[in-house]
Design an enzyme around this catalytic site. Structure first.
Site, short mmCIF file in Angstrom:
data_model
loop_
_atom_site.label_atom_id
_atom_site.label_comp_id
_atom_site.label_asym_id
_atom_site.label_seq_id
_atom_site.Cartn_x
_atom_site.Cartn_y
_atom_site.Cartn_z
N THR A 86 -9.10 9.04 -2.47
CA THR A 86 -10.65 9.46 -2.53
C THR A 86 -11.61 8.63 -1.71
O THR A 86 -12.23 9.29 -1.07
CB THR A 86 -11.02 9.11 -4.16
OG1 THR A 86 -10.12 9.90 -4.91
CG2 THR A 86 -12.44 9.74 -4.24
N ASP A 117 4.30 -1.48 13.51
CA ASP A 117 3.69 -1.96 12.75
C ASP A 117 2.96 -3.25 13.24
O ASP A 117 3.76 -4.55 12.89
CB ASP A 117 4.80 -2.04 11.43
CG ASP A 117 4.17 -2.54 10.31
OD1 ASP A 117 4.46 -2.50 9.11
OD2 ASP A 117 2.93 -3.21 10.20
N GLY A 131 -1.81 -1.55 4.46
CA GLY A 131 -0.78 -1.27 5.48
C GLY A 131 0.49 -0.35 5.03
O GLY A 131 0.97 0.42 5.41
N TYR A 186 9.30 -5.64 6.16
CA TYR A 186 8.46 -5.17 5.14
C TYR A 186 7.27 -4.10 5.59
O TYR A 186 6.42 -4.90 6.47
CB TYR A 186 7.77 -6.50 4.44
CG TYR A 186 6.83 -6.22 3.04
CD1 TYR A 186 5.82 -5.70 3.21
CD2 TYR A 186 7.41 -6.68 2.03
CE1 TYR A 186 4.94 -5.39 2.16
CE2 TYR A 186 6.78 -6.40 0.87
CZ TYR A 186 5.50 -5.95 0.83
OH TYR A 186 4.80 -5.84 -0.26
N VAL A 200 0.41 -4.57 11.46
CA VAL A 200 -0.35 -4.95 10.23
C VAL A 200 -0.49 -6.25 10.04
O VAL A 200 -1.54 -6.80 9.88
CB VAL A 200 0.25 -4.39 8.98
CG1 VAL A 200 -0.45 -4.89 7.63
CG2 VAL A 200 0.07 -2.87 8.78
C1 LIG Z 1 4.15 -6.09 8.72
C2 LIG Z 1 3.65 -5.48 7.43
N1 LIG Z 1 3.47 -4.04 7.20
C3 LIG Z 1 2.79 -3.80 6.12
C4 LIG Z 1 2.53 -4.49 5.17
C5 LIG Z 1 1.89 -3.90 3.80
O1 LIG Z 1 0.70 -4.09 3.97
P1 LIG Z 1 -0.40 -3.98 2.62
O2 LIG Z 1 0.31 -5.03 1.64
O3 LIG Z 1 -1.76 -4.22 2.90
O4 LIG Z 1 -0.21 -2.67 1.83
C6 LIG Z 1 2.81 -5.84 5.18
C7 LIG Z 1 2.47 -6.64 3.96
N2 LIG Z 1 3.07 -7.83 3.86
C8 LIG Z 1 2.78 -8.68 2.55
C9 LIG Z 1 2.10 -8.18 1.42
C10 LIG Z 1 2.59 -8.52 0.27
C11 LIG Z 1 2.67 -10.29 0.18
C12 LIG Z 1 3.72 -10.75 0.69
N3 LIG Z 1 3.25 -10.98 2.33
C13 LIG Z 1 2.73 -10.11 3.11
O5 LIG Z 1 2.28 -10.27 4.05
C14 LIG Z 1 3.35 -6.30 6.37
O6 LIG Z 1 3.31 -7.69 6.56
#
Ligand SMILES: Cc1ncc(COP(=O)(O)O)c(/C=N/[C@@H]2CCCCNC2=O)c1O
Length: 437
Positions: free
Chosen positions: A294, A237, A109, A136, A239
């Site tokens: 990569t 977002d 993400g 986040y 994610v």
């Molecule tokens: C809405 C949203 N968008 C992007 C991200 C970033 O994703 P990545 O940790 O896979 O790079 C996240 C990541 N969230 C964090 C990851 C680190 C530990 C804390 N809990 C989470 O879910 C997210 O919740």
């Protein structure tokens, strides 16, 4: 502390640690993880929502085995590969017309949101970005730069303006929360931030790490209208709460909006690292060799992601998230009648949050109790973590395959953990070495 956890402390860096208790696993199946002590741990986190189909799902195993048995390279940087094309075509079929252009693939993400942040300013020539306090969007420099979570250790972008995410619980009502943020935006555009300088507004359809905040009805429709009026791109977002977790395929569907750009990650790969950005061709093709690593577009991860999407559709897992989420929500509501610590329960489907407070009237955060509760739950066989800008919201993001029985079992364990914390049976010394966030 287990042998494996102690050995990890002598070999693995702490730089990625976000630890709440000494969890060490050697395997997992379905909604369960196997501890290195042989315990079966009911996983209500699914590794922060990424193990969307649970652990060792046969559809993912078969897809990975097929992709690895005749591997179409390891990257899409300098070669097209069939799994990526099939996945891109699938994702394009799932997004609104306005976003149906091209797909970029990444690992996480973070790299996806970082790519979007760079892309929207480069492609539009507009230097500013809007996002929410508590958001986040990632842990890389460029994604932290457009985030607003206080726990992050990274600089914000010079062109970033953060606005309050409407919090119906602390505002006292959804209407008050909605109106406060919308008038804040109007004032901002009038006095500080010329809207025609804003490239994009990053939103989470439910703000998860900020505290599993559910936006008030009508809020994001009003935001969407503002964005359309000023030519600001709406970046959603998805994610953590997307891909069926909220009970709808896209969490933004609960708000009745259509984003320009949709960001996928976490659950897309079912536990394997893959993310995707889907957006208009004019933006997504504004430059070649613009954002690459990569093994982006790895065919094995892409094949796994396609299997995840096909399983979510074929096994109707968004509907299961809604149904089992309702069972989980009802069980948590029953818990609230027995535990004064529970101040609020909110979310959609299998994206739920339980806010712990030390005083119902003041809504003072019970962060210490949240840390003790997740620690005790782990000792009792349940894995869940906490989120929130005040570190006091238990987060429920279990596998979308969770059953009603597993939901009830997990809440029964949580009940015991909350009771033990209330009765002072857990000493704070257990938290030393587990700083959480
Ligand atoms: C809405 C949203 N968008 C992007 C991200 C970033 O994703 P990545 O940790 O896979 O790079 C996240 C990541 N969230 C964090 C990851 C680190 C530990 C804390 N809990 C989470 O879910 C997210 O919740």
């Amino acid at each position: 502390m287990s042998g494996l956890y102690a050995r990890e402390g002598q070999s693995v860096s702490k730089m990625a640690h976000l630890r709440f208790f000494p969890q060490a696993v050697v395997g997992g199946r379905g909604a369960y993880l196997t501890g290195d002590d042989g315990r079966q741990l009911l996983d209500f986190s699914a590794s922060w929502g990424s193990a969307s189909l649970g652990h060792s799902h046969p559809a993912i195993r078969a897809a990975v085995d097929r992709a690895l048995s005749d591997q179409a390279g390891a990257s899409y940087l300098s070669s097209a590969n069939e799994p990526c094309v099939l996945l891109a075509e699938k994702l394009l079929s799932l997004v609104p017309e306005r976003a149906r252009g091209r797909v970029w693939f990444g690992h996480s993400g973070s790299d996806a949101n970082e790519t979007v942040a760079r892309m929207v300013t480069a492609a539009t020539g507009r230097p500013r970005i809007l996002a929410f306090n508590g958001a986040y969007h990632g842990g890389t420099v460029g994604s932290m730069a457009v985030s607003g979570h206080p726990a992050q250790q990274g600089a914000r972008a010079a062109g970033l303006t953060l606005v309050p995410y409407p919090n119906s619980y602390t505002a006292g009502s959804a209407e008050a929360a909605r109106d406060a943020t919308l008038s804040h935006l109007e004032c901002l555009f009038a006095a500080e931030v010329p809207p025609d300088e804003v490239a994009a507004f990053f939103i989470e359809p439910v703000q998860s790490d900020g505290g599993m905040l559910v936006p008030p009805d009508g809020f994001f429709q009003a935001v969407e209208a503002l964005c359309r009026k000023h030519g600001i791109l709406l970046v959603c977002d998805e994610v953590k709460v997307g891909i069926g977790r909220s009970g709808r395929f896209h969490a933004y569907e609960h708000s009745g909006i259509e984003p320009d750009i949709v960001v996928f990650g976490k659950g897309l790969g079912g536990g394997l690292p893959i993310s995707a950005v889907v957006g208009p061709e004019s933006l997504m093709n504004h430059a070649a060799a613009f954002s690459l690593q990569t093994v982006h577009g790895n065919p094995v991860c892409a094949a796994a992601a396609l299997a995840v999407l096909e399983t979510i559709e074929g096994d109707r897992l968004a509907e299961n998230a809604a149904r089992t989420g309702s069972v989980l929500r009802t069980a948590l509501d029953r818990l609230a009648s027995r535990h004064a610590l529970i101040g609020d329960i909110r979310g959609h489907g299998l994206a739920l949050g339980v806010e712990l407070v030390s005083d119902a009237a003041s809504r003072a955060a019970a962060a210490r109790e949240a840390a003790l509760t997740v620690y005790r739950a782990f000792e009792l066989g349940l894995v869940l973590y906490y989120v929130g800008v005040r570190s006091n919201v238990l987060e429920f993001t279990p596998p979308l395959t969770l059953t009603a029985e597993e939901a009830e079992k997990g809440v029964a364990i949580l009940d015991r953990a909350l009771t033990d914390v209330r009765d002072g049976k857990i000493g704070e010394d257990v938290l030393s070495g587990f700083a959480g966030w």
